[in-house]
Design a protein around this motif. Sequence first.
Motif, PDB file in Angstrom:
ATOM      1  N   SER A 288     -80.351-114.194  14.597  1.00 22.82           N
ATOM      2  CA  SER A 288     -79.819-113.895  13.162  1.00 22.82           C
ATOM      3  C   SER A 288     -78.525-113.812  12.846  1.00 22.82           C
ATOM      4  O   SER A 288     -78.194-114.379  11.847  1.00 22.82           O
ATOM      5  CB  SER A 288     -80.270-112.322  13.158  1.00 22.82           C
ATOM      6  N   ALA A 289     -77.500-113.650  13.779  1.00 21.79           N
ATOM      7  CA  ALA A 289     -76.333-113.869  13.654  1.00 21.79           C
ATOM      8  C   ALA A 289     -75.857-115.418  13.217  1.00 21.79           C
ATOM      9  O   ALA A 289     -75.107-115.568  12.472  1.00 21.79           O
ATOM     10  CB  ALA A 289     -75.482-113.454  14.970  1.00 21.79           C
ATOM     11  N   LEU A 290     -76.583-116.303  13.697  1.00 24.31           N
ATOM     12  CA  LEU A 290     -76.367-117.833  13.194  1.00 24.31           C
ATOM     13  C   LEU A 290     -76.631-117.983  11.863  1.00 24.31           C
ATOM     14  O   LEU A 290     -75.926-118.610  11.149  1.00 24.31           O
ATOM     15  CB  LEU A 290     -77.124-118.631  14.309  1.00 24.31           C
ATOM     16  N   VAL A 291     -77.977-117.294  11.761  1.00 26.16           N
ATOM     17  CA  VAL A 291     -78.325-117.816  10.299  1.00 26.16           C
ATOM     18  C   VAL A 291     -77.372-116.824   9.028  1.00 26.16           C
ATOM     19  O   VAL A 291     -76.983-117.510   8.197  1.00 26.16           O
ATOM     20  CB  VAL A 291     -79.793-117.034  10.088  1.00 26.16           C
ATOM     21  N   ASP A 292     -76.991-115.708   9.795  1.00 21.16           N
ATOM     22  CA  ASP A 292     -76.105-114.932   8.742  1.00 21.16           C
ATOM     23  C   ASP A 292     -74.781-115.828   8.500  1.00 21.16           C
ATOM     24  O   ASP A 292     -73.971-115.641   7.478  1.00 21.16           O
ATOM     25  CB  ASP A 292     -75.685-113.875   9.325  1.00 21.16           C
ATOM     26  N   ASP A 293     -74.261-116.626   9.645  1.00 23.00           N
ATOM     27  CA  ASP A 293     -73.138-117.465   9.275  1.00 23.00           C
ATOM     28  C   ASP A 293     -73.327-118.862   8.843  1.00 23.00           C
ATOM     29  O   ASP A 293     -72.381-119.615   8.844  1.00 23.00           O
ATOM     30  CB  ASP A 293     -72.351-117.497  10.944  1.00 23.00           C
ATOM     31  N   GLY A 294     -74.535-119.028   8.232  1.00 23.00           N
ATOM     32  CA  GLY A 294     -74.516-120.239   7.358  1.00 23.00           C
ATOM     33  C   GLY A 294     -75.388-121.270   7.939  1.00 23.00           C
ATOM     34  O   GLY A 294     -75.321-122.386   7.182  1.00 23.00           O
ATOM     35  N   VAL A 295     -75.688-121.451   9.304  1.00 23.60           N
ATOM     36  CA  VAL A 295     -76.559-122.522   9.774  1.00 23.60           C
ATOM     37  C   VAL A 295     -77.671-122.703   8.779  1.00 23.60           C
ATOM     38  O   VAL A 295     -78.219-122.049   8.508  1.00 23.60           O
ATOM     39  CB  VAL A 295     -76.799-122.517  11.162  1.00 23.60           C
TER      40      VAL A 295
ATOM     41  N   PRO B  38     -69.894-120.920  14.777  1.00 22.55           N
ATOM     42  CA  PRO B  38     -70.953-121.370  13.741  1.00 22.55           C
ATOM     43  C   PRO B  38     -70.079-121.754  12.466  1.00 22.55           C
ATOM     44  O   PRO B  38     -70.525-122.662  11.716  1.00 22.55           O
ATOM     45  CB  PRO B  38     -71.920-120.201  13.577  1.00 22.55           C
ATOM     46  N   ARG B  39     -69.109-120.901  11.983  1.00 26.53           N
ATOM     47  CA  ARG B  39     -68.655-121.100  10.824  1.00 26.53           C
ATOM     48  C   ARG B  39     -67.897-122.396  10.625  1.00 26.53           C
ATOM     49  O   ARG B  39     -67.936-123.121   9.690  1.00 26.53           O
ATOM     50  CB  ARG B  39     -67.769-119.931  10.239  1.00 26.53           C
ATOM     51  N   GLU B  40     -67.144-122.751  11.546  1.00 27.32           N
ATOM     52  CA  GLU B  40     -66.436-124.064  11.634  1.00 27.32           C
ATOM     53  C   GLU B  40     -67.381-125.152  11.709  1.00 27.32           C
ATOM     54  O   GLU B  40     -66.910-126.239  11.003  1.00 27.32           O
ATOM     55  CB  GLU B  40     -65.487-124.097  12.837  1.00 27.32           C
ATOM     56  N   SER B  41     -68.499-125.016  12.422  1.00 26.48           N
ATOM     57  CA  SER B  41     -69.700-126.172  12.326  1.00 26.48           C
ATOM     58  C   SER B  41     -69.984-126.394  10.990  1.00 26.48           C
ATOM     59  O   SER B  41     -70.220-127.495  10.471  1.00 26.48           O
ATOM     60  CB  SER B  41     -70.585-125.596  13.394  1.00 26.48           C
TER      61      SER B  41
END
Length: 304
Positions: A33-40, A215-218
């Motif tokens: 969930s955290a990864l999706v929330d960060d925009g992946v 994730p945000r940088e990626s």
Amino acid sequence: MATKLWTGVYPAATTQFTADDKVDIEATKQVFSALVDDGVNGLIILGTCGENNSLLPEEKRAVLTAAVEAVGGKVPLVTGVSELTTARAIDYARDAEAIGMDALMVLPAMVYVPTPEELQAHFRAVAAATGLPVMLYNNPPAYRVEIDVATLDALQDVPNIVAVKESAPDPRRFTDLINRYGDRYQVMAGLDDVALEGLMLGASGWVSGLTSAFPRESVALVAAADRGDWVEARRIYRWFMPLLHLDAEHDLVQSIKLAEQIMGRGTERVRMPRLPLAGARRAEVTAMVEKAAATRPLEVAAAA
């Protein structure tokens, strides 16, 4: 879904464990969930970083179910198919489709090094068992098998084999595959420290290990590449590169999970035969992650 398959950033998400070595379903859901929330743009569930081959069959199915419950419908969910035999891979592919996965990332059968004919037969059999789109995973350094152009030539008639995750350390492969196949196969960058080269040469997206920690940088890196802002893409990539090199090492899972822990995104617990990093190696990776955290390029740009 916000994005289509095979575009953008797909972290190879980790599987979380409890202190007594059980799969921690709730913590794993939180990671997803955290990864999706960060925009992946999608998730790889039970790839190498998900410790696929360290899980029991029922644990694998439980993780897939958890992914659907946590983020199903928000982004495409792709699961690694990494089994000892073709029959087990077929069973897993069918179960993954029934559970709700959107696509498969199919590896050669584990341990055994096949002939070209055996490799093709394995991929054909797994693809035939499912209606899901299939991405083949080419990683010769890790799995001792190369998915060469002869194999890809022979599989062109399999309609649901549609993509290749390219993790060979030679960026020339991107151009060679795109020149040879055009849009027959989508090609995704699969090795972190050749990711920008792959995107620049036409890869449609990036399957990433270190995105789990940053994730945000990626996401910003791929967005810059997509809009042709190579100055910004290089700026982020150069900051990221010391960590991205970790993805090419044999202890990549331990390093990525330690990075997650330092960044407050999970724990460093791994399942044996892996052990958490220790001694000088742990200190080295910790210092790298802490330096990256202190110099995050998006914060620098915002401050400027």
